[in-house]
Each structure stands twice: as structure tokens, then as C-alpha cells.
Write a protein that holds these residues in place. Structure first.
Motif, PDB file in Angstrom:
ATOM      1  N   GLY A  19     -76.834 -30.375-101.184  1.00 13.55           N
ATOM      2  CA  GLY A  19     -75.432 -30.988-100.610  1.00 13.55           C
ATOM      3  C   GLY A  19     -75.097 -30.341 -99.582  1.00 13.55           C
ATOM      4  N   CYS A  20     -75.869 -29.096 -99.214  1.00 15.85           N
ATOM      5  CA  CYS A  20     -75.195 -28.313 -98.162  1.00 15.85           C
ATOM      6  C   CYS A  20     -76.472 -27.587 -97.121  1.00 15.85           C
ATOM      7  CB  CYS A  20     -74.560 -27.200 -98.457  1.00 15.85           C
ATOM      8  SG  CYS A  20     -75.679 -26.082 -99.670  1.00 15.85           S
ATOM      9  N   LYS A  21     -77.567 -27.898 -97.356  1.00 19.64           N
ATOM     10  CA  LYS A  21     -78.664 -27.287 -96.469  1.00 19.64           C
ATOM     11  C   LYS A  21     -79.894 -28.275 -96.248  1.00 19.64           C
ATOM     12  CE  LYS A  21     -81.645 -24.394 -98.629  1.00 19.64           C
ATOM     13  NZ  LYS A  21     -82.040 -23.298 -99.705  1.00 19.64           N
ATOM     14  N   CYS A  22     -80.393 -28.022 -95.150  1.00 20.05           N
ATOM     15  CA  CYS A  22     -81.613 -28.751 -94.667  1.00 20.05           C
ATOM     16  C   CYS A  22     -82.918 -28.142 -95.076  1.00 20.05           C
ATOM     17  CB  CYS A  22     -81.282 -29.043 -93.161  1.00 20.05           C
ATOM     18  SG  CYS A  22     -82.737 -29.915 -92.574  1.00 20.05           S
ATOM     19  N   SER A  23     -83.776 -28.733 -95.669  1.00 25.73           N
ATOM     20  CA  SER A  23     -85.002 -28.271 -95.894  1.00 25.73           C
ATOM     21  C   SER A  23     -86.270 -28.340 -94.737  1.00 25.73           C
ATOM     22  CB  SER A  23     -85.758 -29.037 -97.115  1.00 25.73           C
ATOM     23  OG  SER A  23     -85.921 -30.308 -96.897  1.00 25.73           O
ATOM     24  N   LEU A  24     -85.910 -28.986 -93.647  1.00 29.02           N
ATOM     25  CA  LEU A  24     -86.815 -28.940 -92.705  1.00 29.02           C
ATOM     26  C   LEU A  24     -86.987 -27.557 -92.135  1.00 29.02           C
ATOM     27  CD1 LEU A  24     -86.174 -32.531 -90.994  1.00 29.02           C
ATOM     28  CD2 LEU A  24     -87.976 -31.824 -92.089  1.00 29.02           C
ATOM     29  N   SER A  25     -88.038 -27.248 -91.390  1.00 29.63           N
ATOM     30  CA  SER A  25     -88.292 -26.001 -90.553  1.00 29.63           C
ATOM     31  C   SER A  25     -87.625 -25.924 -89.193  1.00 29.63           C
ATOM     32  CB  SER A  25     -89.703 -25.429 -90.518  1.00 29.63           C
ATOM     33  OG  SER A  25     -90.548 -26.430 -90.020  1.00 29.63           O
TER      34      SER A  25
END
Length: 52
Positions: A19-25
Motif C-alpha cells: 500500500g505504500c511502495k513501488c516494486s519497479l526498479s
């Protein structure tokens, strides 16, 4: 744009973690636009958005 701990609260995105972080590099961000109408349910300025 390189993703270095970018905070994201668009929970409807497939790349959102916890709910608060993007997993893409790497992410693509559009320019902020007051009168833009997007067909996305949750307003955001990220071109990397993928519906969950």
C-alpha cells in the motif's frame, strides 16, 4: 526515472507493495496536469501503472 524508495499510495496498481511502495526498479512519471482526464479510477501521474 529511477525508483529509489518512491512512495506510492495507488493500491490499485499491480506494482504497489504493502500500500505504500513501488516494486519497479524504474518508473515513468507524467507531468502534473490540472485539467487532464484519465480513464484510471485512482488519479496518479505514473505511466508505469498496471491495473491489479
Amino acid at each position: 526515472m529511477e525508483n529509489t524508495g518512491v512512495v506510492c499510495d495507488v493500491c490499485g496498481c499491480a506494482y504497489n507493495e504493502g500500500g505504500c511502495k513501488c516494486s519497479l526498479s524504474q518508473i515513468k512519471v507524467t507531468e502534473h496536469c490540472e485539467n487532464c482526464h484519465s480513464n484510471v479510477e485512482e488519479p496518479h501521474f505514473c505511466q508505469s501503472y498496471e491495473k491489479r
